[in-house]
Design a protein around this motif. Structure first.
Motif, PDB file in Angstrom:
ATOM      1  N   PRO A  74       0.807  -1.219   0.000  1.00  0.00           N
ATOM      2  CA  PRO A  74       0.000   0.000   0.000  1.00  0.00           C
ATOM      3  C   PRO A  74       0.844   1.275   0.000  1.00  0.00           C
ATOM      4  CG  PRO A  74      -0.958  -1.584   1.499  1.00  0.00           C
ATOM      5  CD  PRO A  74       0.382  -2.130   1.093  1.00  0.00           C
ATOM      6  N   VAL A  75       1.954   1.272   0.730  1.00  0.00           N
ATOM      7  CA  VAL A  75       2.828   2.447   0.734  1.00  0.00           C
ATOM      8  C   VAL A  75       3.472   2.617  -0.641  1.00  0.00           C
ATOM      9  CG1 VAL A  75       4.885   3.503   1.751  1.00  0.00           C
ATOM     10  CG2 VAL A  75       3.254   2.295   3.212  1.00  0.00           C
ATOM     11  N   LEU A  76       3.852   1.517  -1.264  1.00  0.00           N
ATOM     12  CA  LEU A  76       4.452   1.594  -2.604  1.00  0.00           C
ATOM     13  C   LEU A  76       3.441   2.089  -3.636  1.00  0.00           C
ATOM     14  CD1 LEU A  76       6.553  -1.679  -2.455  1.00  0.00           C
ATOM     15  CD2 LEU A  76       7.442   0.656  -2.540  1.00  0.00           C
ATOM     16  N   VAL A  77       2.190   1.668  -3.514  1.00  0.00           N
ATOM     17  CA  VAL A  77       1.148   2.159  -4.428  1.00  0.00           C
ATOM     18  C   VAL A  77       0.933   3.655  -4.215  1.00  0.00           C
ATOM     19  CG1 VAL A  77      -1.327   2.031  -4.960  1.00  0.00           C
ATOM     20  CG2 VAL A  77       0.014  -0.073  -4.718  1.00  0.00           C
ATOM     21  N   LEU A  78       0.936   4.095  -2.964  1.00  0.00           N
ATOM     22  CA  LEU A  78       0.831   5.527  -2.672  1.00  0.00           C
ATOM     23  C   LEU A  78       1.986   6.287  -3.316  1.00  0.00           C
ATOM     24  CD1 LEU A  78      -0.254   8.035  -1.117  1.00  0.00           C
ATOM     25  CD2 LEU A  78       1.167   7.277   0.822  1.00  0.00           C
ATOM     26  N   GLU A  79       3.192   5.778  -3.137  1.00  0.00           N
ATOM     27  CA  GLU A  79       4.371   6.426  -3.720  1.00  0.00           C
ATOM     28  C   GLU A  79       4.267   6.498  -5.247  1.00  0.00           C
ATOM     29  OE1 GLU A  79       9.219   5.904  -4.131  1.00  0.00           O
ATOM     30  OE2 GLU A  79       8.100   4.489  -2.893  1.00  0.00           O
ATOM     31  N   ALA A  80       3.889   5.381  -5.861  1.00  0.00           N
ATOM     32  CA  ALA A  80       3.757   5.362  -7.327  1.00  0.00           C
ATOM     33  C   ALA A  80       2.693   6.344  -7.786  1.00  0.00           C
ATOM     34  CB  ALA A  80       3.426   3.944  -7.802  1.00  0.00           C
ATOM     35  N   GLY A  81       1.575   6.418  -7.055  1.00  0.00           N
ATOM     36  CA  GLY A  81       0.511   7.354  -7.418  1.00  0.00           C
ATOM     37  C   GLY A  81       0.969   8.797  -7.338  1.00  0.00           C
ATOM     38  N   LEU A  82       1.732   9.123  -6.304  1.00  0.00           N
ATOM     39  CA  LEU A  82       2.252  10.489  -6.170  1.00  0.00           C
ATOM     40  C   LEU A  82       3.271  10.806  -7.262  1.00  0.00           C
ATOM     41  CD1 LEU A  82       2.583  10.613  -2.278  1.00  0.00           C
ATOM     42  CD2 LEU A  82       1.074  12.058  -3.681  1.00  0.00           C
ATOM     43  N   LEU A  83       4.134   9.840  -7.577  1.00  0.00           N
ATOM     44  CA  LEU A  83       5.095  10.045  -8.668  1.00  0.00           C
ATOM     45  C   LEU A  83       4.379  10.229 -10.000  1.00  0.00           C
ATOM     46  CD1 LEU A  83       7.861   7.437  -7.759  1.00  0.00           C
ATOM     47  CD2 LEU A  83       8.107   9.928  -7.761  1.00  0.00           C
ATOM     48  N   ALA A  84       3.359   9.410 -10.254  1.00  0.00           N
ATOM     49  CA  ALA A  84       2.592   9.533 -11.500  1.00  0.00           C
ATOM     50  C   ALA A  84       1.871  10.876 -11.559  1.00  0.00           C
ATOM     51  CB  ALA A  84       1.589   8.383 -11.608  1.00  0.00           C
ATOM     52  N   SER A  85       1.332  11.317 -10.424  1.00  0.00           N
ATOM     53  CA  SER A  85       0.685  12.629 -10.381  1.00  0.00           C
ATOM     54  C   SER A  85       1.690  13.726 -10.702  1.00  0.00           C
ATOM     55  CB  SER A  85       0.079  12.891  -9.000  1.00  0.00           C
ATOM     56  OG  SER A  85      -0.926  11.957  -8.717  1.00  0.00           O
ATOM     57  N   HIS A  95       4.435  22.824 -13.098  1.00  0.00           N
ATOM     58  CA  HIS A  95       5.710  22.332 -12.586  1.00  0.00           C
ATOM     59  C   HIS A  95       5.800  22.374 -11.057  1.00  0.00           C
ATOM     60  CE1 HIS A  95       7.230  21.863 -16.622  1.00  0.00           C
ATOM     61  NE2 HIS A  95       6.712  23.059 -16.897  1.00  0.00           N
ATOM     62  N   THR A  96       5.334  23.445 -10.443  1.00  0.00           N
ATOM     63  CA  THR A  96       5.406  23.530  -8.980  1.00  0.00           C
ATOM     64  C   THR A  96       4.560  22.441  -8.327  1.00  0.00           C
ATOM     65  OG1 THR A  96       5.815  25.914  -9.097  1.00  0.00           O
ATOM     66  CG2 THR A  96       5.054  25.040  -6.984  1.00  0.00           C
ATOM     67  N   ALA A  97       3.343  22.257  -8.818  1.00  0.00           N
ATOM     68  CA  ALA A  97       2.470  21.215  -8.274  1.00  0.00           C
ATOM     69  C   ALA A  97       3.077  19.838  -8.523  1.00  0.00           C
ATOM     70  CB  ALA A  97       1.078  21.307  -8.892  1.00  0.00           C
ATOM     71  N   GLY A  98       3.694  19.644  -9.680  1.00  0.00           N
ATOM     72  CA  GLY A  98       4.317  18.365  -9.993  1.00  0.00           C
ATOM     73  C   GLY A  98       5.477  18.049  -9.078  1.00  0.00           C
ATOM     74  N   VAL A  99       6.330  19.030  -8.837  1.00  0.00           N
ATOM     75  CA  VAL A  99       7.469  18.830  -7.947  1.00  0.00           C
ATOM     76  C   VAL A  99       6.990  18.583  -6.517  1.00  0.00           C
ATOM     77  CG1 VAL A  99       9.449  20.014  -6.910  1.00  0.00           C
ATOM     78  CG2 VAL A  99       9.128  20.066  -9.379  1.00  0.00           C
ATOM     79  N   THR A 100       5.912  19.263  -6.126  1.00  0.00           N
ATOM     80  CA  THR A 100       5.339  19.049  -4.798  1.00  0.00           C
ATOM     81  C   THR A 100       4.902  17.594  -4.632  1.00  0.00           C
ATOM     82  OG1 THR A 100       4.622  21.346  -4.621  1.00  0.00           O
ATOM     83  CG2 THR A 100       3.452  19.748  -3.259  1.00  0.00           C
ATOM     84  N   ALA A 101       4.230  17.046  -5.639  1.00  0.00           N
ATOM     85  CA  ALA A 101       3.788  15.650  -5.580  1.00  0.00           C
ATOM     86  C   ALA A 101       4.980  14.692  -5.523  1.00  0.00           C
ATOM     87  CB  ALA A 101       2.897  15.323  -6.777  1.00  0.00           C
ATOM     88  N   VAL A 102       6.032  15.007  -6.259  1.00  0.00           N
ATOM     89  CA  VAL A 102       7.223  14.150  -6.264  1.00  0.00           C
ATOM     90  C   VAL A 102       7.904  14.179  -4.896  1.00  0.00           C
ATOM     91  CG1 VAL A 102       9.514  13.834  -7.284  1.00  0.00           C
ATOM     92  CG2 VAL A 102       7.548  14.290  -8.759  1.00  0.00           C
ATOM     93  N   ALA A 103       8.010  15.366  -4.282  1.00  0.00           N
ATOM     94  CA  ALA A 103       8.599  15.453  -2.939  1.00  0.00           C
ATOM     95  C   ALA A 103       7.751  14.683  -1.933  1.00  0.00           C
ATOM     96  CB  ALA A 103       8.745  16.918  -2.521  1.00  0.00           C
ATOM     97  N   MET A 104       6.426  14.742  -2.084  1.00  0.00           N
ATOM     98  CA  MET A 104       5.551  13.954  -1.209  1.00  0.00           C
ATOM     99  C   MET A 104       5.808  12.461  -1.395  1.00  0.00           C
ATOM    100  SD  MET A 104       1.955  16.038  -1.445  1.00  0.00           S
ATOM    101  CE  MET A 104       1.091  14.922  -0.321  1.00  0.00           C
ATOM    102  N   TRP A 179       8.401   8.438 -15.173  1.00  0.00           N
ATOM    103  CA  TRP A 179       7.568   7.258 -15.430  1.00  0.00           C
ATOM    104  C   TRP A 179       8.345   5.955 -15.241  1.00  0.00           C
ATOM    105  CZ3 TRP A 179       2.640   7.634 -15.061  1.00  0.00           C
ATOM    106  CH2 TRP A 179       2.012   8.857 -15.341  1.00  0.00           C
ATOM    107  N   VAL A 180       9.663   6.001 -15.429  1.00  0.00           N
ATOM    108  CA  VAL A 180      10.484   4.817 -15.153  1.00  0.00           C
ATOM    109  C   VAL A 180      10.398   4.478 -13.665  1.00  0.00           C
ATOM    110  CG1 VAL A 180      12.839   3.883 -15.162  1.00  0.00           C
ATOM    111  CG2 VAL A 180      12.035   5.292 -17.089  1.00  0.00           C
ATOM    112  N   ALA A 181      10.493   5.505 -12.824  1.00  0.00           N
ATOM    113  CA  ALA A 181      10.382   5.281 -11.379  1.00  0.00           C
ATOM    114  C   ALA A 181       9.002   4.757 -11.012  1.00  0.00           C
ATOM    115  CB  ALA A 181      10.681   6.574 -10.625  1.00  0.00           C
TER     116      ALA A 181
END
Length: 199
Positions: A74-85, A95-104, A179-181
């Motif tokens: 479940p944590v990995l799915v959360l991480e993947a979802g945030l990276l995809a977002s 870009h700012t919102a995207g970087v925010t999601a990646v940092a999350m 997307w690779v990540a």
């Protein structure tokens, strides 16, 4: 997973021109320098990244607690979802919102190996791993376990190698490299879920 952290952090570092999406110690130093030099843009960038990272840690920790800390998917799915977002938002020009999601996502990754509400294995920061490697080497020199240091060096090497791969991929295809990540983390989630179900 430390390789994923290095990979994503390198992408963020290049995208942001010297700020980190997973290495908050480096960002904290940048914050101090920004305050001393009155660079308010740098201060705002660091505060955004740190608060996003901490929000991701909270989400990851709550997810781990909610699904059980031994169930890592479940944590990995959360991480993947945030990276995809993050990748999607950047592709759309946010870009700012995207970087925010990646940092999350990088904050959330630290809950993958959560145990009793604490981080059992740090994945996005390696200073502690290097300190432990040095301590284990010292122990080996005075008669302790001769190879106990190796796992900490491998964690560090995973982050460094992931960083090199992330930088090369970013320089080739830009932020699409995220997307690779996403694919690697989702693959890890599938593997972790199968392993959890078989126990």
């Amino acid at each position: 997973m430390s390789g994923v952290a290095g990979y994503v952090d390198a992408i963020g570092f290049l995208k942001l021109g010297g700020f980190f999406v997973s290495f908050m110690s480096g960002n904290s130093t940048r914050l101090g320098v920004g305050l001393a030099t009155l660079n308010w843009t740098a201060v705002a960038t660091v505060l955004t990244l740190v608060s996003s990272f901490v929000a991701g840690v909270v989400l990851g920790a709550l997810t781990a607690r909610g699904f059980g800390e031994t169930r890592r998917s479940p944590v990995l799915v959360l991480e993947a979802g945030l990276l995809a977002s993050g990748a999607t938002l950047m592709a759309l020009g946010f870009h700012t919102a995207g970087v925010t999601a990646v940092a999350m996502a990088m904050g959330a990754e630290n809950a993958v190996f959560q145990r009793n509400g604490d981080v059992a294995v740090g994945l996005t920061y390696m200073t502690g791993a290097l300190v432990k490697a040095g301590q284990r080497i010292a122990g080996a020199l005075v008669g302790g376990e001769p190879s106990d240091w190796l796992r900490y060096v491998l964690l560090w090497a995973g982050l460094a190698c992931g960083g090199a791969m992330g930088a090369l991929t970013y320089l080739t295809i830009g932020a699409t490299a995220l997307w690779v990540a996403v694919a690697v983390v989702l693959g890890g989630a599938i593997w972790a879920e199968r392993r959890w179900r078989s126990v």
